[in-house]
Design a protein around this motif. Structure first.
Motif, PDB file in Angstrom:
ATOM      1  N   GLY A  36       0.814  -1.210   0.000  1.00  0.00           N
ATOM      2  CA  GLY A  36       0.000   0.000   0.000  1.00  0.00           C
ATOM      3  C   GLY A  36       0.847   1.259   0.000  1.00  0.00           C
ATOM      4  O   GLY A  36       0.586   2.204  -0.756  1.00  0.00           O
ATOM      5  N   GLU A  37       1.866   1.272   0.847  1.00  0.00           N
ATOM      6  CA  GLU A  37       2.758   2.425   0.907  1.00  0.00           C
ATOM      7  C   GLU A  37       3.540   2.559  -0.394  1.00  0.00           C
ATOM      8  O   GLU A  37       3.768   3.671  -0.885  1.00  0.00           O
ATOM      9  N   ALA A  38       3.935   1.425  -0.979  1.00  0.00           N
ATOM     10  CA  ALA A  38       4.677   1.457  -2.239  1.00  0.00           C
ATOM     11  C   ALA A  38       3.856   2.092  -3.353  1.00  0.00           C
ATOM     12  O   ALA A  38       4.349   2.920  -4.127  1.00  0.00           O
ATOM     13  N   LEU A  39       2.587   1.705  -3.447  1.00  0.00           N
ATOM     14  CA  LEU A  39       1.733   2.262  -4.497  1.00  0.00           C
ATOM     15  C   LEU A  39       1.525   3.757  -4.304  1.00  0.00           C
ATOM     16  O   LEU A  39       1.477   4.526  -5.271  1.00  0.00           O
ATOM     17  N   ALA A  40       1.419   4.182  -3.056  1.00  0.00           N
ATOM     18  CA  ALA A  40       1.254   5.608  -2.779  1.00  0.00           C
ATOM     19  C   ALA A  40       2.508   6.385  -3.173  1.00  0.00           C
ATOM     20  O   ALA A  40       2.430   7.469  -3.768  1.00  0.00           O
ATOM     21  N   ARG A  41       3.685   5.832  -2.851  1.00  0.00           N
ATOM     22  CA  ARG A  41       4.936   6.521  -3.121  1.00  0.00           C
ATOM     23  C   ARG A  41       5.359   6.439  -4.591  1.00  0.00           C
ATOM     24  O   ARG A  41       6.256   7.150  -5.023  1.00  0.00           O
TER      25      ARG A  41
END
Length: 225
Positions: A36-41
């Protein structure tokens, strides 16, 4: 401007190790501990390259490979999973390289440099490629070795052209069979082996010890440049 690298790994120690090495090499580093954090970043600004672990806590990292590919992010899988099936799956989904933990940071950075150079080169869509004394002209459908024209069959040229378009990257058996022979023949690996043997006989200085068309056992082939 130096490339932006997104490190996606749920182990802080791995992220720290890679961050230090990458920043020393001059890269801008972003970190993510889960999918989730990867997709946001990965949205804005879009990173140039992602180092992606597969064992993420909220989602299988393999699911991110085609998402990153669609976004134009060069992806190197960096994982403890070392089975042939995992490698094939990642490469078929669009990963540019596959590195198994534990890894050497110097080798990892070398692979990052190669992947970024390949990405920049592909953006230019060059139709000419040289590998050793072999020259490939995709537009003219011409291959020379030294000053001599090399006659290739239609299938041989199609295979060499696909390898040339992704020079330096491992292409899986399934991918090459789909592109060259069609969807109905993705299981006919012997077709591919025969064509590769023929290409090596025509292009390699020593077909018994190939250095141009290199085999990744159980996975596929790459054109070494």
């Amino acid at each position: 401007m130096m490339a932006r690298i997104l490190i996606v790994d749920d182990e802080p120690a791995i992220r720290r190790l890679v961050r230090v090495a990458a920043e020393r090499a001059g890269y801008v580093v972003i970190e993510a501990g889960d999918a989730g954090e990867a997709l946001a970043r990965a949205r804005t600004p879009v990173p140039d390259l992602a180092l992606l672990d597969l064992g993420l806590p909220d989602r299988d990292g393999l699911e991110l490979v085609p998402i990153f590919k669609t976004a134009g992010i060069t992806t190197i899988v960096l994982t403890a999973r070392d089975t042939t099936d995992e490698k094939v799956a990642a490469l078929d989904l669009g990963a540019d390289d596959y590195v198994v933990k534990p890894f050497d940071t110097a080798e990892l950075l070398a692979r990052v440099r190669v992947a970024l150079r390949r990405s920049e080169s592909n953006a230019g869509v060059s139709v000419h490629l040289s590998a050793g004394d072999v020259a490939i002209d995709l537009h003219a459908h011409r291959v020379t070795r030294g000053d001599i024209d090399v006659h290739l069959t239609r299938k041989e040229f199609a295979l060499l052209a696909e390898l040339a378009r992704h020079a330096g990257r491992v292409l899986t058996h399934t991918h090459l069979l789909r592109i060259v022979w069609g969807e109905a023949h993705t299981g006919d690996v012997e077709y591919l082996r025969v064509a590769v043997r023929s290409l090596r006989a025509k292009l390699e200085p020593n077909p018994a010890a190939p250095t141009l068309i290199v085999n990744e056992p159980g996975v596929g082939y790459r054109l070494s440049v």
